[in-house]
Design an enzyme around this catalytic site. Sequence first.
Site, PDB file in Angstrom:
ATOM      1  N   TYR A 314     -13.663 -34.255  73.706  1.00  0.00           N
ATOM      2  CA  TYR A 314     -14.259 -35.511  73.251  1.00  0.00           C
ATOM      3  C   TYR A 314     -13.355 -36.702  73.543  1.00  0.00           C
ATOM      4  O   TYR A 314     -13.806 -37.823  73.727  1.00  0.00           O
ATOM      5  CB  TYR A 314     -14.434 -35.487  71.730  1.00  0.00           C
ATOM      6  CG  TYR A 314     -15.489 -34.597  71.159  1.00  0.00           C
ATOM      7  CD1 TYR A 314     -16.811 -34.660  71.592  1.00  0.00           C
ATOM      8  CD2 TYR A 314     -15.182 -33.721  70.121  1.00  0.00           C
ATOM      9  CE1 TYR A 314     -17.786 -33.864  71.021  1.00  0.00           C
ATOM     10  CE2 TYR A 314     -16.153 -32.926  69.535  1.00  0.00           C
ATOM     11  CZ  TYR A 314     -17.456 -32.997  69.987  1.00  0.00           C
ATOM     12  OH  TYR A 314     -18.423 -32.215  69.410  1.00  0.00           O
ATOM     13  N   SER A 355     -20.636 -29.267  77.903  1.00  0.00           N
ATOM     14  CA  SER A 355     -20.099 -30.354  77.099  1.00  0.00           C
ATOM     15  C   SER A 355     -19.828 -29.890  75.684  1.00  0.00           C
ATOM     16  O   SER A 355     -20.446 -28.938  75.189  1.00  0.00           O
ATOM     17  CB  SER A 355     -21.076 -31.540  77.064  1.00  0.00           C
ATOM     18  OG  SER A 355     -22.027 -31.394  76.020  1.00  0.00           O
ATOM     19  N   ASP A 356     -18.921 -30.581  75.005  1.00  0.00           N
ATOM     20  CA  ASP A 356     -18.769 -30.362  73.577  1.00  0.00           C
ATOM     21  C   ASP A 356     -20.006 -30.918  72.878  1.00  0.00           C
ATOM     22  O   ASP A 356     -20.820 -31.634  73.468  1.00  0.00           O
ATOM     23  CB  ASP A 356     -17.491 -31.022  73.056  1.00  0.00           C
ATOM     24  CG  ASP A 356     -16.880 -30.261  71.884  1.00  0.00           C
ATOM     25  OD1 ASP A 356     -17.633 -29.574  71.170  1.00  0.00           O
ATOM     26  OD2 ASP A 356     -15.655 -30.361  71.678  1.00  0.00           O
ATOM     27  N   TRP A 357     -20.125 -30.607  71.615  1.00  0.00           N
ATOM     28  CA  TRP A 357     -21.371 -30.873  70.894  1.00  0.00           C
ATOM     29  C   TRP A 357     -21.617 -32.376  70.678  1.00  0.00           C
ATOM     30  O   TRP A 357     -20.722 -33.128  70.302  1.00  0.00           O
ATOM     31  CB  TRP A 357     -21.338 -30.130  69.564  1.00  0.00           C
ATOM     32  CG  TRP A 357     -22.039 -28.813  69.567  1.00  0.00           C
ATOM     33  CD1 TRP A 357     -22.920 -28.358  68.639  1.00  0.00           C
ATOM     34  CD2 TRP A 357     -21.960 -27.758  70.546  1.00  0.00           C
ATOM     35  NE1 TRP A 357     -23.382 -27.093  68.980  1.00  0.00           N
ATOM     36  CE2 TRP A 357     -22.815 -26.712  70.145  1.00  0.00           C
ATOM     37  CE3 TRP A 357     -21.255 -27.608  71.736  1.00  0.00           C
ATOM     38  CZ2 TRP A 357     -22.982 -25.537  70.874  1.00  0.00           C
ATOM     39  CZ3 TRP A 357     -21.409 -26.439  72.476  1.00  0.00           C
ATOM     40  CH2 TRP A 357     -22.258 -25.421  72.046  1.00  0.00           C
TER      41      TRP A 357
END
Length: 653
Positions: A314, A355-357
């Site tokens: 992120y 991707s991260d959340w």
Amino acid sequence: MRAFFLLGGLLLSPIALAVQQVPINSQAIPIIKVGTLEFRDLNRNGKLDPYEDWRLSANARAKDLVSRMTLTEKAGAMMHASAPSPKSVLGRGPNYDRVKVAKMIQTDHVTDMITRLDGDNPKRLAEQNNLLQKLAEETRLGIPITVSSDPRNAYHYSAHDDFDSAAAGAFSQWPEAPGFGAIDSAKIMRQAANIIRQEYRAVGITEALSPQADIASEPRWARINGTFGSSPKVVHDMVENYVAGMQNGINGLNRNSVVAVVKHWVGYGAAKDGWDSHNYYGRFADFQDDNLKQHIYPFTGAFAAHVAAIMPTYSILQGASIDGHKIQPTGVGFSHYMLTDLLRGKYHFNGMILSDWLITSTCNSTCKNGAPKGETVRPEDLGMSWGVGDLSVQQRFVKAVNAGVDQFGGVADPTPIVEAVKQGLLSQQSIDRAVTKVMQQKFALGLFDAPFVNPQKAQEVLSNKRHQQLANAAQARSLVLLKNSHQQLPLKSGTKVYLYHVSADVATQQGLIVVDTPEQADVAIMRIETPFSHPHPNFFFGARQHEGPLNYRADNKEYQKVLAISAKVPTIVTVYLDRPAILTQVAPHASALIGNFGVSDPVLLQSLLGKHHFSGKLPFALPSSMQAVQAQHSDRPNDSNNPLYPFGFGLTL
């Protein structure tokens, strides 16, 4: 002249036909027979299409499948949703919400989901994951579900809410990741990951959202308990062997693999002031000079093991540069340079980028400022679109795809991608490239042929006593003996002990005599935690993560207990090191001091009694003061001035 045969529109050689049947299973999908071989007729058209033919390569099958998919189906495959339960949008509980997951799979065309269901009943968990596959069978093309999970196999002493891991339940319970750094054994790391792989596959989990290749360079950071420590070399070696164990070898995915998603590319551990970038107030990583290279090195271990997937961080890499290139001020999931030029170009990573959340979701005013007093931040309020908050949701998807992202974590609505393609903002080629990578992995894992698991076998695999015996041995080896005054250890059987946060029943079983007061005891045994606070209690993650100073203040209840008990009896103290505790105030009052990274009472007491040898070494330094912590550079590992216990310290016994 070599003979070839036409089958399902494909030219196959005699060698290709002389193959062994692979395992297949089905509930509603018809079976096609070709001679003695069986195949699943996934699209129910009565003929063997290339993507249904397990004799072909994963790449060939994926390309054929993608050519048959609609734009909406492709966009759905780029989603990696959270499988909901009846009472939790995050999916916690014993069962999935059948209606909601059916919509995700059959209407939104989602084919990848994270499970957060309880792990205490392996048979039930396997049945619930089979439900997802049954719903997938009913779709037009029969694309199976990849079920992912955050880490599940660590023993948690602390009762705090771990947002990034699930309760171990019936899964084998190993030390947390820094414990493997303390052991620093490639063999044990690979053995553990291999066992975790077997347990995951048994219950229908085929993707691990782990390991972290992040360096614990900022001691205040809340995610250190997911790392292998502060040494780039140790982290590199542990990551390489974790991937090898999880993926069942170093040659890429096969039918017995679990996809390893190594995270978080790259620099996450340099968290500015220790704040985590799940939070708006922690969105920056702080870099100086060219130190990003040290944070990249551990990922090369994953590349050497042919890791299948990478998750970008992120964080905005404030002040970072690499090879003279200044990194743009966005989360790495939006950086073309970091994903395409560096990760794919320089390091030749050819797997999937997940991707991260919630990186495309909007961080609303509650997300930025916290909930008003008395209210709670909801998961629906969250978004981690750091550096691109001025863009629309659709523009964020476009920027991330063009940067190199193949799949998006935590979202289920494919509409923004569909509309972006229709509007000419995304090319069909870029979508096909991403979806082909997603499908290649499903084919390599054998999911198109055998998506269902045997619930009874799941119960048997997770009841394997040998697995927990090996995990217990690892817990013991991860313990770091920091102090042993006057040969306090090992204890003798029959010693009278006063206990604090240790089970009296377990102590009795181990041959110790439990007494009611310190005055009656020969020795006290205490469990305490690394100090933490919640300076951001009105934020979703801030209320859950361990933040704040690492030293024991005078009003710390556990510290007060140490003072009170040690004044009356020699005291053995074990500290749960989810972050690098400052033990300057505690050490003088402990006759023996032990760092742990998740250890059960039986293993702890057996170690105190000399049934296991102490051999662990600190995977990160333990600072001498908060002044020293504040003087450190967030991006530099092991730069604490005059630490109380340096990196690699550990007595043997």
